[in-house]
Design an enzyme around this catalytic site. Structure first.
Site, PDB file in Angstrom:
ATOM      1  NE  ARG A 161     -47.861 -29.636  12.094  1.00 47.67           N
ATOM      2  CZ  ARG A 161     -47.866 -29.809  13.500  1.00 47.67           C
ATOM      3  NH1 ARG A 161     -48.862 -29.211  14.282  1.00 47.67           N
ATOM      4  NH2 ARG A 161     -47.489 -30.923  13.941  1.00 47.67           N
ATOM      5  CG  HIS A 192     -47.317 -36.334  12.600  1.00 48.10           C
ATOM      6  ND1 HIS A 192     -46.182 -35.662  12.292  1.00 48.10           N
ATOM      7  CD2 HIS A 192     -47.730 -35.750  13.805  1.00 48.10           C
ATOM      8  CE1 HIS A 192     -45.817 -34.730  13.239  1.00 48.10           C
ATOM      9  NE2 HIS A 192     -46.892 -34.816  14.257  1.00 48.10           N
ATOM     10  CD  GLN A 221     -46.244 -37.780  17.372  1.00 50.70           C
ATOM     11  OE1 GLN A 221     -46.244 -36.507  17.671  1.00 50.70           O
ATOM     12  NE2 GLN A 221     -45.815 -38.336  18.554  1.00 50.70           N
ATOM     13  CG  ASP A 251     -54.249 -37.735  17.309  1.00 50.88           C
ATOM     14  OD1 ASP A 251     -54.001 -36.816  18.011  1.00 50.88           O
ATOM     15  OD2 ASP A 251     -54.214 -37.736  16.347  1.00 50.88           O
ATOM     16  CB  CYS A 302     -49.231 -37.659  18.589  1.00 49.50           C
ATOM     17  SG  CYS A 302     -50.929 -37.033  18.293  1.00 49.50           S
ATOM     18  NE  ARG A 338     -42.469 -35.220  16.911  1.00 52.16           N
ATOM     19  CZ  ARG A 338     -43.385 -34.470  16.498  1.00 52.16           C
ATOM     20  NH1 ARG A 338     -44.684 -34.186  17.073  1.00 52.16           N
ATOM     21  NH2 ARG A 338     -43.315 -33.552  15.239  1.00 52.16           N
TER      22      ARG A 338
HETATM   23  N1   CP Z   1     -47.529 -34.017  18.184  1.00 49.90           N
HETATM   24  C1   CP Z   1     -47.380 -32.951  17.521  1.00 49.90           C
HETATM   25  O1   CP Z   1     -47.238 -32.858  16.271  1.00 49.90           O
HETATM   26  O2   CP Z   1     -47.943 -31.801  18.276  1.00 49.90           O
HETATM   27  P1   CP Z   1     -47.887 -30.191  17.331  1.00 49.90           P
HETATM   28  O3   CP Z   1     -49.064 -30.095  16.709  1.00 49.90           O
HETATM   29  O4   CP Z   1     -47.785 -29.364  18.758  1.00 49.90           O
HETATM   30  O5   CP Z   1     -46.558 -29.943  16.759  1.00 49.90           O
HETATM   31  N1  NVA Z   2     -54.295 -35.861  14.025  1.00 52.39           N
HETATM   32  C1  NVA Z   2     -53.832 -34.567  14.674  1.00 52.39           C
HETATM   33  C2  NVA Z   2     -52.440 -34.669  15.377  1.00 52.39           C
HETATM   34  C3  NVA Z   2     -51.882 -33.407  15.973  1.00 52.39           C
HETATM   35  C4  NVA Z   2     -50.366 -33.405  16.130  1.00 52.39           C
HETATM   36  C5  NVA Z   2     -54.069 -33.513  13.896  1.00 52.39           C
HETATM   37  O1  NVA Z   2     -53.696 -33.713  12.672  1.00 52.39           O
HETATM   38  O2  NVA Z   2     -54.453 -32.360  14.166  1.00 52.39           O
END
Ligand code: CP
Ligand code: NVA
Length: 306
Positions: free
Chosen positions: A103, A130, A133, A225, A265, A293
């Site tokens: 990530r 993502h 997701q 989101d 998400c 997930r």
């Molecule tokens: N939706 C998602 O990716 O959640 P986290 O940021 O908690 O991993």
């Molecule tokens: N769009 C959000 C998604 C978190 C899972 C971010 O990138 O923070």
């Protein structure tokens, strides 16, 4: 050739459908008798430059359910690209573990890892997209409706990483996609054009509107989101002034089909992009979606590690 899971766009519709079918099989197996330990001796390194609940725990549990293990690596531990170059991290980890899930902030950091690693690299979210997701999202939609053909999926809010992967997944899998977002918060042109090319192949449409009501009108799925993604914290106050018309509340949701489901998400910022009433209401699928997930990622892991 090792495989990576970096973007929905890298996979064909048949490959994506294959992974969804596998996710459904693995989910059924897990609830009936537990998964087979097909990952015995395999370890996933999970590199996190941003916080996470779902991605971290669901990947960890996916590995454990399948007989393998996972290692959590926090931002400060390896200092990806700071303490050591990404190319060196990728080559070192390749000698220790079976796959890497990362990530990151800059999308190039995950593509750079994939370039240098001799083991599969999975994108656990970048500023750009993502894809894991999106796989859980389409699994949730498929389970709800029993098919995906021609469904109308709407996303209201910021044209961000989650919206991008969802758009590409919808286009590839034959669902119409509409994004309702304020001017200046659109998805980038190249990704929109790529989405339209995918949509042309499956005969569906990609639409953009500035009108939140039009965005959700007669939709089967309404998705939202956060208005401020990780890394954009300095813009929080500015965004709080721009996005309120796009809040997913009971009034806005009334414009969708009565059978529409609501998705997010998570993490949800209740009172901002979504209200409690909608997030906890009868149309909400927020928690089954989060739970998917785990199941979607088992399929991704099996596909990458086979
Ligand atoms: N939706 C998602 O990716 O959640 P986290 O940021 O908690 O991993
Ligand atoms: N769009 C959000 C998604 C978190 C899972 C971010 O990138 O923070």
């Amino acid at each position: 050739m090792k495989k990576d899971f970096i973007a929905i766009a890298d996979y064909s519709a048949d490959e994506l459908k294959g992974m969804l079918d596998l996710a459904i099989d693995l989910k059924k197996e897990y609830f009936e008798k537990g998964n087979q330990p097909i990952f015995k001796g395999k370890v996933l390194a999970m590199v996190f430059n941003k916080p996470s609940l779902r991605t971290r725990i669901s990947f960890d549990m996916a590995m454990r359910h399948l007989g393998g293990d996972a290692l959590f690596i926090s931002p400060d531990e390896i200092g990806l690209g700071k303490r050591e170059s990404i190319a060196d991290v990728a080559r070192v980890l390749s000698g220790y573990v079976s796959a890497i899930m990362a990530r990151v902030f800059a999308h190039e950091h995950v593509t750079e890892l994939a370039k240098w690693a001799s083991i599969p690299v999975i994108n656990g979210l970048s500023d750009y997209n993502h894809p894991c997701q999106a796989m859980a999202d389409v699994l949730t939609i498929y389970e709800e409706f029993g098919h995906m053909d021609g469904l109308n999926v709407s996303y209201v809010g910021d044209g961000n990483n989650v919206a991008l992967s969802l758009m590409h997944a919808c286009a590839k899998l034959g669902m119409n996609f509409t994004i309702g977002c304020p001017e200046g918060y659109d998805l980038d042109d190249a990704s929109m054009n790529a989405g339209r090319e995918m949509a042309a192949k499956t005969g569906v449409s990609i639409n953009v509107t500035r009108d939140p009501v039009e965005a959700v009108k007669d939709m089967d799925v309404v998705y939202t989101d956060t208005w401020t993604s990780m890394g954009q914290e300095a813009e929080t106050e500015k965004r709080k002034k721009v996005f309120p018309p796009f809040q997913l509340n009971t009034e806005l949701l009334k414009n969708a089909k009565p059978t529409a489901i609501v998705m997010h998400c998570l993490p949800a910022h209740r009172g901002y992009e979504i209200t409690d009433e909608v997030a906890d209401g009868p149309q909400s699928r927020l928690f089954p979606q989060a739970h998917n997930r785990l199941h979607a990622q088992k399929a991704i892991l099996v596909e990458m590690l086979k």
